[in-house]
Enzyme design. Structure first.
Site, PDB file in Angstrom:
ATOM      1  CD  GLN A   1      44.471   4.571  53.979  1.00  0.00           C
ATOM      2  OE1 GLN A   1      43.534   4.062  53.350  1.00  0.00           O
ATOM      3  NE2 GLN A   1      45.670   4.693  53.454  1.00  0.00           N
TER       4      GLN A   1
ATOM      5  CE  LYS B   1      42.373   3.541  49.886  1.00  0.00           C
ATOM      6  NZ  LYS B   1      43.105   2.968  51.003  1.00  0.00           N
TER       7      LYS B   1
ATOM      8  CG  ASP C   1      43.177  -2.984  52.363  1.00  0.00           C
ATOM      9  OD1 ASP C   1      43.505  -2.514  51.258  1.00  0.00           O
ATOM     10  OD2 ASP C   1      43.027  -2.312  53.393  1.00  0.00           O
TER      11      ASP C   1
END
Ligand code: GUN
Length: 302
Positions: A98, A54, A121
């Site tokens: 995460q 990422k 997200d």
């Protein structure tokens, strides 16, 4: 028949080029770039490898990128304080925590603390609600389902009126992709069935699918005889089934397998995603797209 391969690695490059061009234009016109913070708690090798990718992608696109690597022992309170710091930072447009988080941290509490306007997200209940309503309400579609839809569209597969069968009902993939495909609009308008571990006859549902999306996390679950000839098969499974030595680097790497018996399925399907190199590369790509979108919303140019 051999199916057309839907290559995530190629589609990723197309989309990243589009994003890079937009970032350049906005930087020149508005003097700002997308800002993304990645928060990694602990040292799980899988999480480290996802976060590293990422970061690399954000850097390649010219984003401002901040890494927050925190020890496994961080308290919930300190993690919430860290999120609040970035909620208040105007140069940050996307906050990514995460998952999974250590057991002593309530992940719901953490995800709910992220400003919904920075929730790239798409996991905050407000964004889940927006996705459910559809259309202009949607700000940040969750990254893996958004990547799946993008692949289906870019592969030229007709979705309107199509029978879509989704195998799996997770919050990250199964439920949101089913919701997205049933909406009114391009790349959707499908008739959707969701099947799961309690479904009585998985095979009979899968056999009906014009588009079969499999996100069960069970290697080889979908047998070739479950696939309708000519169907589009999207395999979201990333199952580590062993290890091997990489020919390129000489290092140990995981052997990955999808949820579909690929070699047999490709002789029946019309189009199919490989594992690896299918859906996987799309998730990070859509995260970058959501971060750019967040900046555009803030600038009033979306
Ligand atoms: N862990 C596995 N998939 C994801 C994802 O899409 N987002 C985050 N934040 N964590 C994950």
């Amino acid at each position: 028949m051999t199916a057309k391969l839907i290559k995530g690695t190629e589609i990723r490059e197309e989309i990243l080029e589009e994003i890079a061009a937009e970032v350049k234009e906005i930087k020149e016109k508005n003097g700002v770039v997308p800002g993304l913070v990645t928060i990694l708690v602990g040292e799980s090798p899988a999480s480290i490898s996802y976060v590293t990718l990422k970061i690399k992608t954000a850097n390649r696109l010219g984003f401002k990128e901040i890494q927050e690597n925190q020890p496994e022992t961080i308290s919930e309170e300190d993690l919430l304080a860290l999120i609040n710091k970035y909620n208040d930072d105007d140069s940050i447009h996307g906050i990514l925590v995460q998952l999974p988080l250590p057991k002593h941290i309530d992940d719901k509490k953490i995800l709910n603390a992220i400003d919904p306007d920075k929730d790239v997200d798409g996991f905050h209940p407000i964004n889940v609600g927006r996705l459910m309503i559809g259309g202009d309400e949607v700000k940040f579609p969750p990254c893996t389902p958004a990547g799946i839809q993008e692949m289906i569209v870019r592969a030229g597969v007709e979705t309107s009126g199509a029978e879509v069968v989704v195998v799996g009902r997770s919050n990250i993939v199964g439920k949101p992709i089913a919701n997205m495909m049933v909406q009114k609009g391009p790349g959707a308008n499908s008739t959707v069935t969701v099947v799961h571990t309690r479904t009585r006859d998985l095979a009979s549902h899968c056999k009906r699918a014009d588009i079969l999306i499999v996100a069960a996390g069970v290697p080889g679950l979908v047998k070739p005889e479950w696939i309708k000839p000519g169907a589009c098969v999207i395999d979201v499974g990333v199952n580590r089934i062993g290890e091997k030595i990489s020919e390129k680097t000489g290092k140990k790497i995981a052997i990955l397998s999808g949820d579909v018996d690929f070699d047999a399925a490709k002789e029946i399907a019309g189009s199919i995603t490989p594992v690896p190199g299918g859906v996987g590369p799309m998730t990070i790509t859509m995260l970058m797209k959501n971060t750019l979108k967040s900046l555009k919303f803030r600038q009033g140019i979306a």
